[in-house]
Design a protein around this motif. Structure first.
Motif, PDB file in Angstrom:
ATOM      1  N   ILE A 216      23.515  -0.238 -27.595  1.00  0.00           N
ATOM      2  CA  ILE A 216      22.164  -0.516 -27.094  1.00  0.00           C
ATOM      3  C   ILE A 216      21.146   0.360 -27.816  1.00  0.00           C
ATOM      4  N   THR A 217      21.472   1.644 -27.971  1.00  0.00           N
ATOM      5  CA  THR A 217      20.546   2.581 -28.605  1.00  0.00           C
ATOM      6  C   THR A 217      20.274   2.205 -30.050  1.00  0.00           C
ATOM      7  N   GLU A 218      21.323   1.864 -30.795  1.00  0.00           N
ATOM      8  CA  GLU A 218      21.166   1.509 -32.212  1.00  0.00           C
ATOM      9  C   GLU A 218      20.301   0.265 -32.375  1.00  0.00           C
ATOM     10  N   GLN A 219      20.540  -0.718 -31.532  1.00  0.00           N
ATOM     11  CA  GLN A 219      19.764  -1.957 -31.648  1.00  0.00           C
ATOM     12  C   GLN A 219      18.311  -1.733 -31.241  1.00  0.00           C
ATOM     13  N   SER A 220      18.103  -0.912 -30.222  1.00  0.00           N
ATOM     14  CA  SER A 220      16.739  -0.623 -29.797  1.00  0.00           C
ATOM     15  C   SER A 220      15.992   0.163 -30.874  1.00  0.00           C
ATOM     16  N   ASP A 221      16.694   1.109 -31.523  1.00  0.00           N
ATOM     17  CA  ASP A 221      16.071   1.865 -32.611  1.00  0.00           C
ATOM     18  C   ASP A 221      15.675   0.938 -33.756  1.00  0.00           C
ATOM     19  N   ALA A 222      16.571   0.000 -34.081  1.00  0.00           N
ATOM     20  CA  ALA A 222      16.271  -0.945 -35.159  1.00  0.00           C
ATOM     21  C   ALA A 222      15.095  -1.841 -34.803  1.00  0.00           C
ATOM     22  N   GLN A 223      14.960  -2.141 -33.520  1.00  0.00           N
ATOM     23  CA  GLN A 223      13.890  -3.021 -33.053  1.00  0.00           C
ATOM     24  C   GLN A 223      12.541  -2.326 -33.030  1.00  0.00           C
ATOM     25  N   SER A 224      12.493  -1.095 -32.520  1.00  0.00           N
ATOM     26  CA  SER A 224      11.205  -0.453 -32.241  1.00  0.00           C
ATOM     27  C   SER A 224      11.075   0.965 -32.770  1.00  0.00           C
ATOM     28  N   GLY A 225      12.071   1.441 -33.487  1.00  0.00           N
ATOM     29  CA  GLY A 225      12.046   2.827 -33.932  1.00  0.00           C
ATOM     30  C   GLY A 225      10.956   3.166 -34.918  1.00  0.00           C
ATOM     31  N   HIS A 226      10.352   2.152 -35.519  1.00  0.00           N
ATOM     32  CA  HIS A 226       9.289   2.407 -36.500  1.00  0.00           C
ATOM     33  C   HIS A 226       7.962   2.776 -35.825  1.00  0.00           C
ATOM     34  N   MET A 227       7.902   2.671 -34.491  1.00  0.00           N
ATOM     35  CA  MET A 227       6.683   2.999 -33.754  1.00  0.00           C
ATOM     36  C   MET A 227       6.943   4.190 -32.844  1.00  0.00           C
ATOM     37  N   SER A 228       5.945   5.071 -32.719  1.00  0.00           N
ATOM     38  CA  SER A 228       6.065   6.201 -31.802  1.00  0.00           C
ATOM     39  C   SER A 228       5.881   5.714 -30.367  1.00  0.00           C
ATOM     40  N   ILE A 229       6.265   6.567 -29.421  1.00  0.00           N
ATOM     41  CA  ILE A 229       6.084   6.220 -28.012  1.00  0.00           C
ATOM     42  C   ILE A 229       4.614   5.991 -27.707  1.00  0.00           C
ATOM     43  N   ARG A 230       3.733   6.836 -28.265  1.00  0.00           N
ATOM     44  CA  ARG A 230       2.293   6.674 -28.031  1.00  0.00           C
ATOM     45  C   ARG A 230       1.809   5.327 -28.581  1.00  0.00           C
ATOM     46  N   ASP A 231       2.333   4.937 -29.767  1.00  0.00           N
ATOM     47  CA  ASP A 231       1.941   3.648 -30.348  1.00  0.00           C
ATOM     48  C   ASP A 231       2.412   2.504 -29.454  1.00  0.00           C
ATOM     49  N   LEU A 232       3.630   2.616 -28.953  1.00  0.00           N
ATOM     50  CA  LEU A 232       4.160   1.570 -28.085  1.00  0.00           C
ATOM     51  C   LEU A 232       3.375   1.494 -26.779  1.00  0.00           C
ATOM     52  N   GLU A 233       3.010   2.656 -26.243  1.00  0.00           N
ATOM     53  CA  GLU A 233       2.225   2.666 -25.015  1.00  0.00           C
ATOM     54  C   GLU A 233       0.856   2.039 -25.230  1.00  0.00           C
ATOM     55  N   ARG A 234       0.245   2.338 -26.370  1.00  0.00           N
ATOM     56  CA  ARG A 234      -1.074   1.765 -26.664  1.00  0.00           C
ATOM     57  C   ARG A 234      -0.979   0.249 -26.819  1.00  0.00           C
ATOM     58  N   LEU A 235       0.080  -0.203 -27.512  1.00  0.00           N
ATOM     59  CA  LEU A 235       0.289  -1.640 -27.664  1.00  0.00           C
ATOM     60  C   LEU A 235       0.513  -2.291 -26.304  1.00  0.00           C
ATOM     61  N   ARG A 236       1.345  -1.650 -25.479  1.00  0.00           N
ATOM     62  CA  ARG A 236       1.596  -2.165 -24.133  1.00  0.00           C
ATOM     63  C   ARG A 236       0.311  -2.253 -23.328  1.00  0.00           C
ATOM     64  N   ASP A 237      -0.477  -1.191 -23.349  1.00  0.00           N
ATOM     65  CA  ASP A 237      -1.713  -1.165 -22.567  1.00  0.00           C
ATOM     66  C   ASP A 237      -2.687  -2.237 -23.039  1.00  0.00           C
ATOM     67  N   ASP A 238      -2.834  -2.376 -24.367  1.00  0.00           N
ATOM     68  CA  ASP A 238      -3.745  -3.399 -24.898  1.00  0.00           C
ATOM     69  C   ASP A 238      -3.294  -4.798 -24.495  1.00  0.00           C
ATOM     70  N   ASN A 239      -1.982  -5.037 -24.544  1.00  0.00           N
ATOM     71  CA  ASN A 239      -1.469  -6.350 -24.151  1.00  0.00           C
ATOM     72  C   ASN A 239      -1.701  -6.606 -22.667  1.00  0.00           C
ATOM     73  N   LEU A 240      -1.447  -5.593 -21.846  1.00  0.00           N
ATOM     74  CA  LEU A 240      -1.634  -5.769 -20.408  1.00  0.00           C
ATOM     75  C   LEU A 240      -3.102  -5.989 -20.059  1.00  0.00           C
ATOM     76  N   VAL A 241      -3.986  -5.251 -20.729  1.00  0.00           N
ATOM     77  CA  VAL A 241      -5.416  -5.451 -20.491  1.00  0.00           C
ATOM     78  C   VAL A 241      -5.802  -6.893 -20.808  1.00  0.00           C
ATOM     79  N   ALA A 242      -5.357  -7.380 -21.960  1.00  0.00           N
ATOM     80  CA  ALA A 242      -5.714  -8.744 -22.365  1.00  0.00           C
ATOM     81  C   ALA A 242      -5.151  -9.774 -21.397  1.00  0.00           C
ATOM     82  N   ILE A 243      -3.882  -9.606 -20.992  1.00  0.00           N
ATOM     83  CA  ILE A 243      -3.262 -10.552 -20.062  1.00  0.00           C
ATOM     84  C   ILE A 243      -3.952 -10.512 -18.705  1.00  0.00           C
ATOM     85  N   LEU A 244      -4.180  -9.310 -18.195  1.00  0.00           N
ATOM     86  CA  LEU A 244      -4.796  -9.185 -16.878  1.00  0.00           C
ATOM     87  C   LEU A 244      -6.229  -9.684 -16.875  1.00  0.00           C
TER      88      LEU A 244
END
Length: 469
Positions: free
Chosen positions: A273-301
Protein backbone atom coordinates in the motif's frame (compact mmCIF):
# COMPACT_ATOMS: atom_id res chain seq x y z
CA UNK A 1 -17.43 40.08 23.98
CA UNK A 2 -16.43 36.97 22.03
CA UNK A 3 -17.69 33.58 23.13
CA UNK A 4 -14.96 31.26 24.36
CA UNK A 5 -14.07 27.72 23.30
CA UNK A 6 -11.32 25.48 24.68
CA UNK A 7 -9.46 23.00 22.49
CA UNK A 8 -7.74 20.18 24.35
CA UNK A 9 -5.26 18.49 22.03
CA UNK A 10 -3.80 20.45 19.13
CA UNK A 11 -3.17 17.83 16.46
CA UNK A 12 -4.71 17.80 12.99
CA UNK A 13 -8.28 17.56 14.31
CA UNK A 14 -7.77 19.87 17.29
CA UNK A 15 -6.08 22.42 15.05
CA UNK A 16 -9.01 22.25 12.64
CA UNK A 17 -11.46 22.86 15.48
CA UNK A 18 -9.39 25.82 16.70
CA UNK A 19 -9.35 27.34 13.21
CA UNK A 20 -13.10 26.83 12.67
CA UNK A 21 -14.03 28.47 16.00
CA UNK A 22 -11.55 31.35 15.67
CA UNK A 23 -12.60 32.21 12.11
CA UNK A 24 -16.23 32.22 13.24
CA UNK A 25 -15.43 34.86 15.84
CA UNK A 26 -14.84 32.77 18.97
CA UNK A 27 -11.99 33.27 21.40
CA UNK A 28 -10.06 30.00 21.44
CA UNK A 29 -7.89 28.68 24.25
CA UNK A 30 -5.65 25.70 23.46
CA UNK A 31 -3.95 23.21 25.75
CA UNK A 32 -1.46 20.71 24.33
CA UNK A 33 1.81 19.72 26.03
CA UNK A 34 3.48 19.25 22.63
CA UNK A 35 6.07 22.07 22.32
CA UNK A 36 5.30 22.15 18.57
CA UNK A 37 1.56 22.65 19.07
CA UNK A 38 1.58 26.39 18.41
CA UNK A 39 3.53 25.95 15.17
CA UNK A 40 1.33 23.09 13.97
CA UNK A 41 -1.92 24.91 14.71
CA UNK A 42 -0.48 28.01 13.08
CA UNK A 43 0.03 26.06 9.86
CA UNK A 44 -3.50 24.64 9.99
CA UNK A 45 -4.83 28.13 10.71
CA UNK A 46 -2.99 29.54 7.69
CA UNK A 47 -4.75 27.03 5.46
CA UNK A 48 -8.11 27.77 7.05
CA UNK A 49 -7.68 31.56 6.75
CA UNK A 50 -7.08 31.10 3.06
CA UNK A 51 -9.83 28.56 2.32
CA UNK A 52 -12.84 29.01 4.61
CA UNK A 53 -13.69 32.65 3.69
CA UNK A 54 -13.89 31.61 0.02
CA UNK A 55 -17.10 29.72 0.81
CA UNK A 56 -19.01 32.85 1.74
CA UNK A 57 -20.18 36.03 0.04
CA UNK A 58 -20.72 37.72 3.40
CA UNK A 59 -17.77 39.20 5.31
CA UNK A 60 -16.35 36.91 7.97
CA UNK A 61 -16.83 37.82 11.64
CA UNK A 62 -13.96 39.55 13.40
CA UNK A 63 -11.42 36.79 13.92
CA UNK A 64 -11.20 35.44 17.45
CA UNK A 65 -7.85 35.22 19.21
CA UNK A 66 -6.13 31.86 19.70
CA UNK A 67 -4.06 31.57 22.87
CA UNK A 68 -1.94 28.69 24.19
CA UNK A 69 -1.91 27.75 27.86
CA UNK A 70 0.42 25.82 30.13
CA UNK A 71 -2.33 24.13 32.11
CA UNK A 72 -5.54 22.44 31.14
CA UNK A 73 -7.41 24.23 33.93
CA UNK A 74 -6.35 27.62 32.57
CA UNK A 75 -7.44 26.67 29.06
CA UNK A 76 -10.98 25.67 30.04
CA UNK A 77 -11.59 28.64 32.33
CA UNK A 78 -14.72 30.49 31.20
CA UNK A 79 -15.22 28.27 28.14
CA UNK A 80 -18.79 27.41 27.18
CA UNK A 81 -17.66 24.77 24.68
CA UNK A 82 -14.74 22.37 25.23
CA UNK A 83 -13.54 20.03 22.47
CA UNK A 84 -11.26 17.17 23.46
CA UNK A 85 -9.07 15.73 20.68
CA UNK A 86 -6.41 13.79 22.59
CA UNK A 87 -5.09 10.39 21.37
CA UNK A 88 -7.51 7.46 21.28
CA UNK A 89 -6.68 5.97 24.67
CA UNK A 90 -9.63 5.58 27.02
CA UNK A 91 -7.52 5.86 30.18
CA UNK A 92 -6.04 9.12 28.92
CA UNK A 93 -9.45 10.54 28.05
CA UNK A 94 -10.81 9.65 31.50
CA UNK A 95 -7.85 11.39 33.12
CA UNK A 96 -8.36 14.48 30.95
CA UNK A 97 -12.11 14.61 31.70
CA UNK A 98 -11.49 14.44 35.43
CA UNK A 99 -9.13 17.39 35.20
CA UNK A 100 -11.46 19.35 32.90
CA UNK A 101 -14.53 18.83 35.09
CA UNK A 102 -12.56 19.92 38.11
CA UNK A 103 -11.97 23.32 36.53
CA UNK A 104 -14.66 24.07 33.91
CA UNK A 105 -18.14 25.56 34.08
CA UNK A 106 -20.61 22.71 34.86
CA UNK A 107 -22.88 24.06 32.11
CA UNK A 108 -20.18 23.93 29.42
CA UNK A 109 -20.39 21.38 26.63
CA UNK A 110 -17.60 18.80 26.95
CA UNK A 111 -17.32 17.13 23.55
CA UNK A 112 -14.94 14.49 22.25
CA UNK A 113 -13.66 14.15 18.68
CA UNK A 114 -13.36 10.39 19.13
CA UNK A 115 -14.18 8.09 16.26
CA UNK A 116 -13.56 4.90 18.25
CA UNK A 117 -15.28 5.27 21.63
CA UNK A 118 -18.97 5.42 22.50
CA UNK A 119 -20.30 8.11 24.87
CA UNK A 120 -21.02 5.56 27.61
CA UNK A 121 -17.35 4.57 27.60
CA UNK A 122 -16.25 8.19 27.86
CA UNK A 123 -18.77 8.95 30.60
CA UNK A 124 -17.64 6.08 32.89
CA UNK A 125 -16.51 7.38 36.27
CA UNK A 126 -17.02 11.04 35.33
CA UNK A 127 -18.10 13.54 37.99
CA UNK A 128 -20.80 14.81 35.63
CA UNK A 129 -21.37 12.15 32.93
CA UNK A 130 -24.27 14.11 31.43
CA UNK A 131 -21.86 16.89 30.45
CA UNK A 132 -19.90 14.62 28.06
CA UNK A 133 -20.95 13.99 24.45
CA UNK A 134 -19.24 12.83 21.27
CA UNK A 135 -18.84 15.46 18.53
CA UNK A 136 -16.94 13.57 15.83
CA UNK A 137 -15.84 15.82 12.92
CA UNK A 138 -14.16 15.14 9.58
CA UNK A 139 -10.88 16.51 8.29
CA UNK A 140 -10.46 19.34 7.44
CA UNK A 141 -12.73 20.45 10.26
CA UNK A 142 -12.61 24.06 9.07
CA UNK A 143 -14.20 23.15 5.71
CA UNK A 144 -16.29 19.98 6.07
CA UNK A 145 -19.58 20.65 7.88
CA UNK A 146 -20.48 17.18 9.18
CA UNK A 147 -20.07 16.48 12.90
CA UNK A 148 -21.61 13.34 14.38
CA UNK A 149 -23.24 14.40 17.65
CA UNK A 150 -23.66 11.32 19.86
CA UNK A 151 -25.07 12.03 23.33
CA UNK A 152 -25.59 8.51 24.67
CA UNK A 153 -28.33 7.71 27.16
CA UNK A 154 -27.22 9.92 30.05
CA UNK A 155 -26.27 13.17 28.31
CA UNK A 156 -28.17 16.13 29.72
CA UNK A 157 -30.78 17.49 27.26
CA UNK A 158 -29.61 21.07 27.81
CA UNK A 159 -26.00 20.08 27.00
CA UNK A 160 -27.14 18.35 23.80
CA UNK A 161 -29.19 21.36 22.72
CA UNK A 162 -26.37 23.76 23.55
CA UNK A 163 -23.92 21.65 21.52
CA UNK A 164 -26.33 21.64 18.58
CA UNK A 165 -26.78 25.43 18.76
CA UNK A 166 -23.04 26.14 18.97
CA UNK A 167 -22.05 23.75 16.18
CA UNK A 168 -24.77 25.12 13.90
CA UNK A 169 -23.65 28.65 14.76
CA UNK A 170 -20.12 27.99 13.46
CA UNK A 171 -21.49 26.65 10.18
CA UNK A 172 -21.43 22.91 10.87
CA UNK A 173 -24.11 20.23 10.48
CA UNK A 174 -24.58 18.32 13.76
CA UNK A 175 -25.95 14.90 12.80
CA UNK A 176 -27.73 13.56 15.89
CA UNK A 177 -26.76 9.88 16.22
CA UNK A 178 -29.60 8.61 18.38
CA UNK A 179 -28.15 5.21 19.33
CA UNK A 180 -24.69 4.28 20.52
CA UNK A 181 -22.80 2.17 18.01
CA UNK A 182 -19.12 1.49 17.41
CA UNK A 183 -17.60 4.01 14.95
CA UNK A 184 -20.90 5.95 14.90
CA UNK A 185 -22.34 6.18 11.33
CA UNK A 186 -19.93 7.65 8.82
CA UNK A 187 -16.81 5.77 9.89
CA UNK A 188 -18.64 2.47 9.51
CA UNK A 189 -19.06 3.25 5.82
CA UNK A 190 -15.46 4.35 5.55
CA UNK A 191 -14.26 1.18 7.26
CA UNK A 192 -16.27 -1.01 4.89
CA UNK A 193 -14.88 0.73 1.81
CA UNK A 194 -11.36 0.67 3.30
CA UNK A 195 -11.49 -3.09 3.91
CA UNK A 196 -12.67 -3.82 0.38
CA UNK A 197 -9.96 -1.52 -1.01
CA UNK A 198 -7.29 -3.42 0.94
CA UNK A 199 -8.46 -6.69 -0.60
CA UNK A 200 -8.47 -5.22 -4.13
CA UNK A 201 -4.86 -4.09 -3.71
CA UNK A 202 -3.73 -7.28 -1.95
CA UNK A 203 -5.25 -9.49 -4.66
CA UNK A 204 -3.61 -7.42 -7.41
CA UNK A 205 -6.94 -6.35 -8.92
CA UNK A 206 -6.37 -2.60 -8.59
CA UNK A 207 -3.68 -0.15 -7.49
CA UNK A 208 -4.21 2.59 -4.93
CA UNK A 209 -4.46 5.17 -7.73
CA UNK A 210 -7.01 3.14 -9.70
CA UNK A 211 -9.18 2.79 -6.61
CA UNK A 212 -8.94 6.52 -5.87
CA UNK A 213 -9.85 7.31 -9.48
CA UNK A 214 -12.89 5.04 -9.28
CA UNK A 215 -14.10 7.07 -6.31
CA UNK A 216 -13.21 10.65 -7.26
CA UNK A 217 -14.24 10.43 -10.92
CA UNK A 218 -17.45 8.51 -10.31
CA UNK A 219 -19.64 7.75 -7.34
CA UNK A 220 -17.68 10.02 -4.98
CA UNK A 221 -19.04 13.06 -6.78
CA UNK A 222 -22.56 11.67 -6.59
CA UNK A 223 -22.23 10.90 -2.91
CA UNK A 224 -20.87 14.39 -2.25
CA UNK A 225 -24.15 16.00 -3.23
CA UNK A 226 -26.82 13.31 -2.94
CA UNK A 227 -25.69 10.66 -0.48
CA UNK A 228 -26.31 6.93 -0.89
CA UNK A 229 -30.04 6.26 -0.82
CA UNK A 230 -31.05 9.31 -2.84
CA UNK A 231 -28.46 8.35 -5.47
CA UNK A 232 -29.95 4.88 -5.73
CA UNK A 233 -33.48 6.26 -5.81
CA UNK A 234 -32.52 8.27 -8.91
CA UNK A 235 -30.91 5.14 -10.37
CA UNK A 236 -34.32 3.49 -10.18
CA UNK A 237 -35.66 5.93 -12.78
CA UNK A 238 -39.32 6.88 -12.82
CA UNK A 239 -40.22 3.81 -10.77
CA UNK A 240 -37.96 5.04 -7.96
CA UNK A 241 -36.39 3.13 -5.09
CA UNK A 242 -38.72 0.14 -5.27
CA UNK A 243 -37.61 -0.60 -8.83
CA UNK A 244 -33.96 -0.14 -7.87
CA UNK A 245 -34.30 -2.56 -4.94
CA UNK A 246 -36.06 -5.14 -7.09
CA UNK A 247 -33.43 -4.86 -9.82
CA UNK A 248 -30.29 -4.81 -7.69
CA UNK A 249 -31.39 -6.36 -4.38
CA UNK A 250 -30.46 -9.91 -5.47
CA UNK A 251 -26.86 -8.72 -5.91
CA UNK A 252 -26.53 -8.64 -2.12
CA UNK A 253 -26.36 -12.43 -2.12
CA UNK A 254 -23.71 -12.53 -4.84
CA UNK A 255 -20.00 -12.75 -3.89
CA UNK A 256 -19.12 -9.25 -5.10
CA UNK A 257 -17.26 -8.11 -1.99
CA UNK A 258 -15.20 -9.60 0.82
CA UNK A 259 -16.49 -7.41 3.61
CA UNK A 260 -17.13 -10.38 5.88
CA UNK A 261 -13.52 -11.44 5.55
CA UNK A 262 -10.78 -9.09 6.74
CA UNK A 263 -7.30 -9.35 5.18
CA UNK A 264 -4.42 -9.99 7.53
CA UNK A 265 -2.64 -6.70 8.15
CA UNK A 266 0.84 -7.99 7.32
CA UNK A 267 4.05 -6.04 6.77
CA UNK A 268 3.88 -7.10 3.13
CA UNK A 269 0.42 -5.54 2.68
CA UNK A 270 1.53 -2.34 4.43
CA UNK A 271 4.60 -2.16 2.17
CA UNK A 272 2.49 -2.72 -0.94
CA UNK A 273 0.00 0.00 0.00
CA UNK A 274 2.78 2.42 0.95
CA UNK A 275 4.77 1.86 -2.26
CA UNK A 276 1.75 2.35 -4.47
CA UNK A 277 0.65 5.45 -2.58
CA UNK A 278 4.17 6.91 -2.86
CA UNK A 279 4.15 6.26 -6.60
CA UNK A 280 0.74 7.91 -6.87
CA UNK A 281 1.28 11.05 -4.79
CA UNK A 282 4.86 11.14 -3.56
CA UNK A 283 5.79 13.92 -5.96
CA UNK A 284 3.66 16.36 -3.92
CA UNK A 285 4.27 17.55 -0.36
CA UNK A 286 1.59 17.23 2.30
CA UNK A 287 1.07 21.01 2.18
CA UNK A 288 0.62 20.83 -1.62
CA UNK A 289 -1.88 18.01 -1.26
CA UNK A 290 -3.76 19.89 1.44
CA UNK A 291 -3.92 23.01 -0.72
CA UNK A 292 -5.18 20.97 -3.67
CA UNK A 293 -7.75 19.30 -1.43
CA UNK A 294 -8.93 22.61 0.00
CA UNK A 295 -9.21 24.24 -3.44
CA UNK A 296 -11.21 21.28 -4.75
CA UNK A 297 -13.52 21.28 -1.74
CA UNK A 298 -14.09 25.02 -2.00
CA UNK A 299 -15.02 24.69 -5.67
CA UNK A 300 -17.32 21.70 -5.06
CA UNK A 301 -19.01 23.25 -2.05
CA UNK A 302 -19.49 26.58 -3.80
CA UNK A 303 -21.03 24.78 -6.76
CA UNK A 304 -23.42 23.02 -4.38
CA UNK A 305 -24.12 26.35 -2.71
CA UNK A 306 -25.20 27.89 -6.03
CA UNK A 307 -27.77 25.08 -6.32
CA UNK A 308 -28.84 25.31 -2.68
CA UNK A 309 -28.24 21.57 -2.38
CA UNK A 310 -26.74 19.28 0.26
CA UNK A 311 -23.77 20.88 2.05
CA UNK A 312 -24.18 23.98 -0.13
CA UNK A 313 -27.51 24.69 1.54
CA UNK A 314 -25.72 24.83 4.88
CA UNK A 315 -23.15 27.28 3.51
CA UNK A 316 -25.90 29.49 2.11
CA UNK A 317 -27.64 29.51 5.51
CA UNK A 318 -24.38 30.40 7.26
CA UNK A 319 -23.77 33.16 4.70
CA UNK A 320 -27.18 34.63 5.54
CA UNK A 321 -26.41 34.45 9.26
CA UNK A 322 -23.15 36.37 8.81
CA UNK A 323 -24.51 39.04 6.48
CA UNK A 324 -25.54 42.22 8.27
CA UNK A 325 -27.32 45.41 7.16
CA UNK A 326 -25.44 48.08 5.20
CA UNK A 327 -24.21 51.18 6.96
CA UNK A 328 -25.13 54.51 5.38
CA UNK A 329 -21.63 55.80 4.91
CA UNK A 330 -20.54 57.86 1.92
CA UNK A 331 -19.62 55.92 -0.10
CA UNK A 332 -21.44 52.81 1.11
CA UNK A 333 -19.48 49.57 1.48
CA UNK A 334 -21.80 47.16 -0.31
CA UNK A 335 -19.55 44.11 -0.68
CA UNK A 336 -16.75 42.76 1.48
CA UNK A 337 -15.49 39.29 0.65
CA UNK A 338 -12.62 37.00 -0.33
CA UNK A 339 -12.09 36.02 -3.98
CA UNK A 340 -12.75 32.26 -4.25
CA UNK A 341 -10.54 29.90 -6.23
CA UNK A 342 -13.30 29.04 -8.72
CA UNK A 343 -13.41 32.68 -9.92
CA UNK A 344 -9.97 32.56 -11.56
CA UNK A 345 -9.13 31.85 -15.19
CA UNK A 346 -6.11 30.32 -16.97
CA UNK A 347 -4.05 33.44 -16.23
CA UNK A 348 -4.50 32.86 -12.51
CA UNK A 349 -6.46 36.06 -11.91
CA UNK A 350 -10.15 36.79 -11.49
CA UNK A 351 -12.16 36.25 -14.66
CA UNK A 352 -13.58 39.45 -16.12
CA UNK A 353 -17.13 38.13 -15.84
CA UNK A 354 -16.75 37.94 -12.08
CA UNK A 355 -16.17 41.69 -11.86
CA UNK A 356 -19.64 42.08 -13.24
CA UNK A 357 -20.93 39.66 -10.63
CA UNK A 358 -19.26 41.60 -7.83
CA UNK A 359 -20.86 44.85 -9.01
CA UNK A 360 -24.19 43.08 -9.48
CA UNK A 361 -23.94 41.80 -5.90
CA UNK A 362 -23.18 45.36 -4.78
CA UNK A 363 -26.27 46.74 -6.49
CA UNK A 364 -28.45 43.96 -5.05
CA UNK A 365 -27.24 44.79 -1.55
CA UNK A 366 -28.09 48.44 -2.11
CA UNK A 367 -31.49 47.51 -3.55
CA UNK A 368 -32.24 45.46 -0.45
CA UNK A 369 -31.17 48.39 1.71
CA UNK A 370 -33.63 50.79 0.04
CA UNK A 371 -36.49 48.32 0.29
CA UNK A 372 -36.34 46.66 -3.14
CA UNK A 373 -35.77 43.30 -1.45
CA UNK A 374 -37.03 39.80 -2.22
CA UNK A 375 -40.51 40.60 -0.92
CA UNK A 376 -40.61 43.67 -3.19
CA UNK A 377 -39.57 41.53 -6.14
CA UNK A 378 -42.11 38.83 -5.25
CA UNK A 379 -44.76 41.57 -5.31
CA UNK A 380 -43.88 42.33 -8.95
CA UNK A 381 -41.36 45.18 -8.81
CA UNK A 382 -37.63 45.40 -9.39
CA UNK A 383 -34.72 47.28 -10.95
CA UNK A 384 -33.18 46.02 -14.21
CA UNK A 385 -29.68 46.95 -15.34
CA UNK A 386 -29.81 48.78 -18.66
CA UNK A 387 -26.11 49.56 -19.07
CA UNK A 388 -22.85 48.82 -17.29
CA UNK A 389 -19.39 50.18 -18.09
CA UNK A 390 -16.59 48.26 -16.32
CA UNK A 391 -12.94 49.27 -16.32
CA UNK A 392 -10.35 46.69 -15.26
CA UNK A 393 -7.46 48.45 -13.56
CA UNK A 394 -5.42 45.76 -11.80
CA UNK A 395 -5.18 41.99 -11.34
CA UNK A 396 -7.27 40.36 -8.63
CA UNK A 397 -6.10 36.98 -7.32
CA UNK A 398 -7.78 34.09 -5.53
CA UNK A 399 -7.66 34.46 -1.77
CA UNK A 400 -7.46 38.27 -1.82
CA UNK A 401 -9.95 40.17 0.32
CA UNK A 402 -11.81 42.84 -1.62
CA UNK A 403 -14.53 45.39 -0.92
CA UNK A 404 -16.80 47.57 -3.05
CA UNK A 405 -17.64 51.20 -2.36
CA UNK A 406 -20.87 52.36 -4.00
CA UNK A 407 -22.26 55.84 -4.63
CA UNK A 408 -25.76 56.71 -5.84
CA UNK A 409 -25.00 59.21 -8.61
CA UNK A 410 -28.57 59.42 -9.91
CA UNK A 411 -31.81 58.60 -8.14
CA UNK A 412 -34.91 60.18 -9.56
CA UNK A 413 -38.14 58.60 -10.68
CA UNK A 414 -37.55 55.25 -12.33
CA UNK A 415 -33.83 55.95 -12.94
CA UNK A 416 -31.04 54.69 -10.69
CA UNK A 417 -27.33 55.11 -11.42
CA UNK A 418 -24.57 53.63 -9.30
CA UNK A 419 -20.80 54.15 -9.29
CA UNK A 420 -18.85 51.20 -7.89
CA UNK A 421 -15.17 50.97 -6.99
CA UNK A 422 -13.76 47.55 -6.19
CA UNK A 423 -10.70 47.79 -3.94
CA UNK A 424 -8.12 45.46 -2.45
CA UNK A 425 -8.55 45.36 1.31
CA UNK A 426 -4.84 45.09 2.11
CA UNK A 427 -3.80 48.38 0.48
CA UNK A 428 -6.96 50.08 -0.80
CA UNK A 429 -5.85 49.94 -4.44
CA UNK A 430 -8.73 50.36 -6.89
CA UNK A 431 -8.92 47.14 -8.92
CA UNK A 432 -11.92 47.97 -11.09
CA UNK A 433 -14.74 50.49 -11.48
CA UNK A 434 -18.30 50.02 -12.64
CA UNK A 435 -20.77 52.63 -13.87
CA UNK A 436 -24.21 50.97 -13.69
CA UNK A 437 -27.47 52.46 -15.01
CA UNK A 438 -30.70 50.81 -13.89
CA UNK A 439 -34.41 51.27 -14.60
CA UNK A 440 -37.27 50.37 -12.32
CA UNK A 441 -39.65 47.91 -13.98
CA UNK A 442 -42.93 46.14 -13.42
CA UNK A 443 -42.33 42.40 -13.52
CA UNK A 444 -45.88 41.96 -14.75
CA UNK A 445 -45.62 44.19 -17.85
CA UNK A 446 -41.78 43.95 -18.13
CA UNK A 447 -41.80 47.70 -18.82
CA UNK A 448 -40.27 50.59 -16.91
CA UNK A 449 -42.40 52.28 -14.27
CA UNK A 450 -41.90 54.46 -11.16
CA UNK A 451 -40.90 52.62 -7.98
CA UNK A 452 -43.21 52.41 -5.03
CA UNK A 453 -43.05 55.45 -2.76
CA UNK A 454 -40.95 54.00 0.05
CA UNK A 455 -38.27 52.77 -2.38
CA UNK A 456 -38.29 56.00 -4.36
CA UNK A 457 -37.92 58.08 -1.20
CA UNK A 458 -34.98 55.98 0.02
CA UNK A 459 -33.23 56.16 -3.35
CA UNK A 460 -33.68 59.94 -3.59
CA UNK A 461 -32.47 60.38 -0.02
CA UNK A 462 -29.26 58.44 -0.74
CA UNK A 463 -28.72 60.35 -3.98
CA UNK A 464 -28.90 63.67 -2.11
CA UNK A 465 -26.63 62.41 0.64
CA UNK A 466 -24.02 61.16 -1.86
CA UNK A 467 -24.19 64.34 -3.95
CA UNK A 468 -23.57 66.55 -0.93
CA UNK A 469 -20.57 64.54 0.36
Amino acid sequence: MARRAAIIGGGVIGGGWAARFALMGWEVRVYDPDPEAERKIGEVMAGAVRALPMLFEAPMPARGAISFHDSLAEAVEGAEYIQESVPERLDLKHKVYAEIQGACDPGAVLASSTSGFKPSQLQEGAARPGQIVVAHPFNPVYLLPLVELVPGEVAAPDILEKAREILTGIGMYPLHVRAEIDAHIADRFLEAVWREALWLVKDGIATTEEIDNAIRYGFGLRWAQMGLFETYRVAGGEAGMRHFMAQFGPCLSWPWTRLTDVPEFTDELVDLITEQSDAQSGHMSIRDLERLRDDNLVAILRALKMQGAAAGRLIRAQDDRMRGPLEETVPMVTVRRVVPVDWTDLNGHMNEGRYGQVFSDASEELMTHVGADQAYIDAGNSYFTAETNIKYLAETLAGEEIFVETRVTLGEGKKLRLWHEMKRASDGEVLATGDQFMLHVSLETRRSCPPLDHVRENVERLARMHAEA
